[in-house]
Design a protein around this motif. Sequence first.
Motif, PDB file in Angstrom:
ATOM      1  N   PRO A  69      -3.476   6.302  19.851  1.00 51.43           N
ATOM      2  CA  PRO A  69      -2.726   5.291  19.094  1.00 51.43           C
ATOM      3  C   PRO A  69      -3.284   5.149  17.680  1.00 51.43           C
ATOM      4  O   PRO A  69      -4.500   5.017  17.502  1.00 51.43           O
ATOM      5  N   PRO A  70      -2.414   5.176  16.657  1.00 52.43           N
ATOM      6  CA  PRO A  70      -2.892   5.051  15.270  1.00 52.43           C
ATOM      7  C   PRO A  70      -3.687   3.770  15.031  1.00 52.43           C
ATOM      8  O   PRO A  70      -4.588   3.745  14.188  1.00 52.43           O
ATOM      9  N   GLU A  71      -3.362   2.702  15.791  1.00 49.21           N
ATOM     10  CA  GLU A  71      -4.050   1.424  15.610  1.00 49.21           C
ATOM     11  C   GLU A  71      -5.541   1.517  15.894  1.00 49.21           C
ATOM     12  O   GLU A  71      -6.307   0.624  15.528  1.00 49.21           O
ATOM     13  N   LEU A  72      -5.970   2.596  16.546  1.00 51.70           N
ATOM     14  CA  LEU A  72      -7.403   2.795  16.769  1.00 51.70           C
ATOM     15  C   LEU A  72      -8.148   2.869  15.436  1.00 51.70           C
ATOM     16  O   LEU A  72      -9.326   2.545  15.351  1.00 51.70           O
ATOM     17  N   GLY A  73      -7.424   3.260  14.389  1.00 50.75           N
ATOM     18  CA  GLY A  73      -8.028   3.309  13.051  1.00 50.75           C
ATOM     19  C   GLY A  73      -8.365   1.952  12.489  1.00 50.75           C
ATOM     20  O   GLY A  73      -9.084   1.847  11.490  1.00 50.75           O
ATOM     21  N   LEU A  74      -7.861   0.884  13.108  1.00 47.18           N
ATOM     22  CA  LEU A  74      -8.155  -0.476  12.655  1.00 47.18           C
ATOM     23  C   LEU A  74      -9.449  -1.020  13.246  1.00 47.18           C
ATOM     24  O   LEU A  74      -9.852  -2.131  12.912  1.00 47.18           O
ATOM     25  N   ASP A 129      -4.223   2.691  -1.738  1.00 46.16           N
ATOM     26  CA  ASP A 129      -3.466   3.950  -1.835  1.00 46.16           C
ATOM     27  C   ASP A 129      -2.302   3.849  -2.818  1.00 46.16           C
ATOM     28  O   ASP A 129      -1.163   4.181  -2.496  1.00 46.16           O
ATOM     29  N   ASN A 130      -2.601   3.364  -4.040  1.00 49.65           N
ATOM     30  CA  ASN A 130      -1.640   3.377  -5.129  1.00 49.65           C
ATOM     31  C   ASN A 130      -2.286   4.073  -6.328  1.00 49.65           C
ATOM     32  O   ASN A 130      -3.228   4.858  -6.158  1.00 49.65           O
ATOM     33  N   GLN A 131      -1.796   3.797  -7.512  1.00 45.56           N
ATOM     34  CA  GLN A 131      -2.365   4.391  -8.731  1.00 45.56           C
ATOM     35  C   GLN A 131      -2.721   3.297  -9.733  1.00 45.56           C
ATOM     36  O   GLN A 131      -2.590   3.471 -10.943  1.00 45.56           O
ATOM     37  N   GLU A 137      -9.309   7.377   8.829  1.00 47.46           N
ATOM     38  CA  GLU A 137      -8.385   7.256   7.698  1.00 47.46           C
ATOM     39  C   GLU A 137      -7.024   7.846   8.059  1.00 47.46           C
ATOM     40  O   GLU A 137      -5.968   7.288   7.704  1.00 47.46           O
ATOM     41  N   TYR A 138      -7.039   8.979   8.768  1.00 47.95           N
ATOM     42  CA  TYR A 138      -5.781   9.588   9.203  1.00 47.95           C
ATOM     43  C   TYR A 138      -5.010   8.654  10.129  1.00 47.95           C
ATOM     44  O   TYR A 138      -3.800   8.459   9.974  1.00 47.95           O
ATOM     45  N   LEU A 139      -5.718   8.061  11.106  1.00 46.25           N
ATOM     46  CA  LEU A 139      -5.050   7.170  12.056  1.00 46.25           C
ATOM     47  C   LEU A 139      -4.424   5.980  11.333  1.00 46.25           C
ATOM     48  O   LEU A 139      -3.290   5.581  11.628  1.00 46.25           O
ATOM     49  N   ARG A 140      -5.154   5.409  10.378  1.00 43.94           N
ATOM     50  CA  ARG A 140      -4.609   4.268   9.635  1.00 43.94           C
ATOM     51  C   ARG A 140      -3.355   4.659   8.855  1.00 43.94           C
ATOM     52  O   ARG A 140      -2.415   3.863   8.722  1.00 43.94           O
ATOM     53  N   SER A 141      -3.343   5.887   8.361  1.00 44.79           N
ATOM     54  CA  SER A 141      -2.182   6.328   7.582  1.00 44.79           C
ATOM     55  C   SER A 141      -0.941   6.499   8.449  1.00 44.79           C
ATOM     56  O   SER A 141       0.178   6.562   7.927  1.00 44.79           O
ATOM     57  N   SER A 172       0.830  -1.202   0.000  1.00 49.61           N
ATOM     58  CA  SER A 172       0.000   0.000   0.000  1.00 49.61           C
ATOM     59  C   SER A 172       0.865   1.252   0.000  1.00 49.61           C
ATOM     60  O   SER A 172       1.982   1.266   0.503  1.00 49.61           O
ATOM     61  N   GLY A 173       0.334   2.317  -0.594  1.00 44.23           N
ATOM     62  CA  GLY A 173       0.977   3.609  -0.547  1.00 44.23           C
ATOM     63  C   GLY A 173       2.341   3.692  -1.197  1.00 44.23           C
ATOM     64  O   GLY A 173       3.191   4.464  -0.771  1.00 44.23           O
ATOM     65  N   ARG A 174       2.569   2.907  -2.258  1.00 41.90           N
ATOM     66  CA  ARG A 174       3.883   2.917  -2.920  1.00 41.90           C
ATOM     67  C   ARG A 174       3.825   3.523  -4.328  1.00 41.90           C
ATOM     68  O   ARG A 174       4.766   3.397  -5.100  1.00 41.90           O
ATOM     69  N   GLY A 175       2.707   4.150  -4.653  1.00 41.98           N
ATOM     70  CA  GLY A 175       2.604   4.796  -5.956  1.00 41.98           C
ATOM     71  C   GLY A 175       2.617   3.842  -7.117  1.00 41.98           C
ATOM     72  O   GLY A 175       2.968   4.213  -8.246  1.00 41.98           O
TER      73      GLY A 175
END
Length: 554
Positions: A510-515, A68-70, A546-550, A41-44
């Motif tokens: 904690p970002p993991e809350l986004g899960l 989150d790619n293209q 979405e922000y937390l997951r990122s 994910s997120g590697r363009g």
Amino acid sequence: MSRFKGGCKDSLAGFKVQTAEPTVPYGLLKAARKSGQLNLSGRGLKEGNFMLAHTYSTTKRPDLPLHDNQLSSLPSALGELQNLQQLRLSHNQLDSLPVEMCTLKNLRSLTLQQNLLENLPEDLGQLANLTELDASSNQLKSLPSSFGCLVSLQKVNLCHNQLSGLPDSLARLTNVKLLDCSDNQLTEIPESLSEMLALEQLYLRHNKLRFLPKLPAPALKELYVGNNQIEQLQTEQLSCLTAISLLELRNNKIKTVPEEITLLSTLTRLDLTNNDITSLPASLSLLPNLNVLLLEGNPLRGIRRDILSKGTSELLKYLRGRVKEEPDKTDGGDTAMMLPSQARVNVHDIKTLKLLAYSDKQEGSIPEELFDGAADQSIATVNFSKNQLTSVPPRLVEFQSSLSEVNLGFNRLISCSPDICKLLQLTHIDLRNNQLSDLPSEMQNLTKLRSIILVYNRFKSFPHVLYETLSLETILLANNQVCEVDPSRLMKLTHLSTLDLANNDLLNIPPELGLCTSLRCLSLEGNPFRTPRAAIVAKGTDALMEYLRSRIPT
């Protein structure tokens, strides 16, 4: 591992990026080969031909994150990854899906949101084990005829598309608990949806509905039909909602609230914000479980503004004062008997509404005569709010076979007696505005408990027993002193949709809350944390999650 260095071309046919330099770092592939997990994910990425076959072909529970790619397309060789259980393709540029994807018999979760899909494969129904499908924020105009074959589905998100109708085949999805069709072009909802026997939450916001759907779905607890064109609430539709707890009707064109609204005896929250309502029936105050009534933005007449501003409790109290008391013409004489404390045992409430009420008395105890008057009755609701109680009345256990809702808010409870955990039919408990700092560990025995209100107490940490109360759907814990929350334990609560932690002492989110993907409403405002910024929190739950997951380290 030499095969990933380019030496074994045949075995990677269809999965190799045709560039001089590999798009995916060799080190990442090497680690994935050992762990069985590859996060792309997120590697363009722009190509769909990845070196994945060998990485996933031998793992038992793989997850393929390509979000989150293209990506504009996927290879047909995707069908070779027969062990896939989770396929995450959100936030790409896909306008179609390969039919081979429909052969992934073990697939459990498929996320497709934020793409350019105009349709889903006709063979989608072959994914018989799929339990979660998110196809939101695409350009879907219809659903494939095989959609009803996805009989294992439990959560379906189709919001932000261009659907003008829903197929009758949805009725075959008898395991779906949540269906979100908000932000589409729907003008009506097929009555066949009432055959979705497990359906608990239905989101139909921002469509073109002119009438409340007729949905006698036996388990439907939450119905969201805000931002439509509904002008009238009809008796036939209201009477169908036999289990409804939350009804959102905001931003419609409703002019009157019919007397038949009292048929919704299980209703706890009614949102009528921004309609054209000029008056309210006094009988609205007879709804035994109603504790939130939202009316802002209506041209109400005959009710003083200061009464409206005091909130639900005062408004319902005012409406109760307008209810005409009808004399009881039975041979039994008076409908109520006087107690030494000058309280009244409301026989009508006890026998008809199964309600035992003794609220707003500012008393330190509940009269024994009140319990005596309800003896041998199947009491479902108890309201002892706004008193001076310092402990849970022990005689509540007399109704343990029937009691489902308890309101002990606005008292002086210092502790919650384990006796309350003997009420195994309990679905809702209100303990707001007390002096509680802990909950009994026995509360995890309440396997039917759906919501708990603990706002304005003295909790310094998230009550540990709530992590083990797996049936919970709503936890309101605002205005306490909670300083941390454990997302890894919170993820066990797979039914949790509302979590209110506003105005606590959280220094770190904690970002993991986004899960915690079941959350539909997460309130964190009023805490001293620095990230996420207030501007992100203000955007609402979806943006916050979405922000937390990122922010989760990959």
